[in-house]
Design an enzyme around this catalytic site. Sequence first.
Site, mmCIF file in Angstrom:
data_model
loop_
_atom_site.group_PDB
_atom_site.id
_atom_site.type_symbol
_atom_site.label_atom_id
_atom_site.label_comp_id
_atom_site.label_asym_id
_atom_site.label_seq_id
_atom_site.Cartn_x
_atom_site.Cartn_y
_atom_site.Cartn_z
ATOM 1 N N LEU A 1 0.858 -1.187 0.000
ATOM 2 C CA LEU A 1 0.000 0.000 0.000
ATOM 3 C C LEU A 1 0.890 1.231 0.000
ATOM 4 C CD1 LEU A 1 -2.884 -0.626 2.593
ATOM 5 C CD2 LEU A 1 -3.097 -0.425 0.124
ATOM 6 N N ASP A 2 0.599 2.198 -0.873
ATOM 7 C CA ASP A 2 1.334 3.461 -0.866
ATOM 8 C C ASP A 2 1.160 4.137 0.494
ATOM 9 O OD1 ASP A 2 2.170 3.108 -3.462
ATOM 10 O OD2 ASP A 2 0.587 4.346 -4.344
ATOM 11 N N PRO A 3 2.127 4.945 0.922
ATOM 12 C CA PRO A 3 2.039 5.592 2.238
ATOM 13 C C PRO A 3 0.749 6.367 2.474
ATOM 14 C CG PRO A 3 4.248 5.855 1.354
ATOM 15 C CD PRO A 3 3.419 5.220 0.261
ATOM 16 N N GLU A 4 0.234 7.042 1.430
ATOM 17 C CA GLU A 4 -0.962 7.869 1.632
ATOM 18 C C GLU A 4 -2.263 7.066 1.617
ATOM 19 O OE1 GLU A 4 -0.246 7.802 -2.819
ATOM 20 O OE2 GLU A 4 0.997 7.954 -1.015
ATOM 21 N N VAL A 5 -2.172 5.777 1.292
ATOM 22 C CA VAL A 5 -3.362 4.920 1.231
ATOM 23 C C VAL A 5 -3.522 4.179 2.558
ATOM 24 C CG1 VAL A 5 -4.504 3.031 0.011
ATOM 25 C CG2 VAL A 5 -3.063 4.653 -1.257
#
Length: 297
Positions: free
Chosen positions: A38-42
């Site tokens: 998961l991307d950091p902002e997700v």
Amino acid sequence: MLNGIIVIDKDKGMTSADVVYHLRRALHIRKIGHAGTLDPEVTGVLPIAIGQATKLIELMHTRPKKYQGTGLFGYATDSYDIDGKVLKEKRLVMPFTVEEIQRGMNTFKGKIEQVPPIYSAVKVNGKHLYEYAREGIKVERPKRQVEIFQYDLLNDPSFDKEKGQESFDFEITCSKGTYVRSLVNDLGEKLDEPAVMTYLRRVASSGFDISQAVKLSEIEANPEKASELIQPIDAFFKDYETIDLPEGKWLKVKNGAGISLETNAKKVALRYNEKVKAIYEKKGKIYRPSLMLLQNE
């Protein structure tokens, strides 16, 4: 030792590797891995495999993932999300109808070829795309085939007349390797209006959903609770035909031997002492090992 899957509800700002690092420290276990970055902002569902369950990670990747998010018509960025550099702005004079947006979404359902965002971890010639982007180097991004099982509006879109922007909430179910922010950008291109993803949360992955998830902080505060929160390995195979092994066949399975079974299923979960110990696959008339989980206790 713990064997199973802990479903983490990842907070914004953390990488998937961060979660693994913190769990290793909290639980004093090295054999831990995650299934599906998961991307950091997700935020949202991040399945964490522990012990024998790390053998399942490749299988976990093959299962669909579900996301809920928000997109915005009105501008587009180089990263396809709100953290990127604005490339295009265009005020909407008239908002799209539900039918128009849904019709556009429907064109992406099924197997499609997708170009990953320039700010992504996809590698070209051994180098991440985001590294090329940061250096200002243009590079051809490789197309990849993904499958979109669902791409739907969750409710009526909201139009801000003053800003000339329209936001919409969506739900997507897709295969591994899908970039959801690309789907938002591509929807904008399909409807001839710039679009950007403003929010994303994964609500299901690898057969587990957000209702089964716990916060990392909860485990860090009470590491001993991990044994109560962990999903058993057997839970991952709930959709498989399960066969309980008599002693004779268990001895053969334990040694990796092929066995005959009274079933026509392509793959079966073989259980002994109420624990799945192996996944066997049909090869001709005989079932042979596909995945061994002998230490699943």
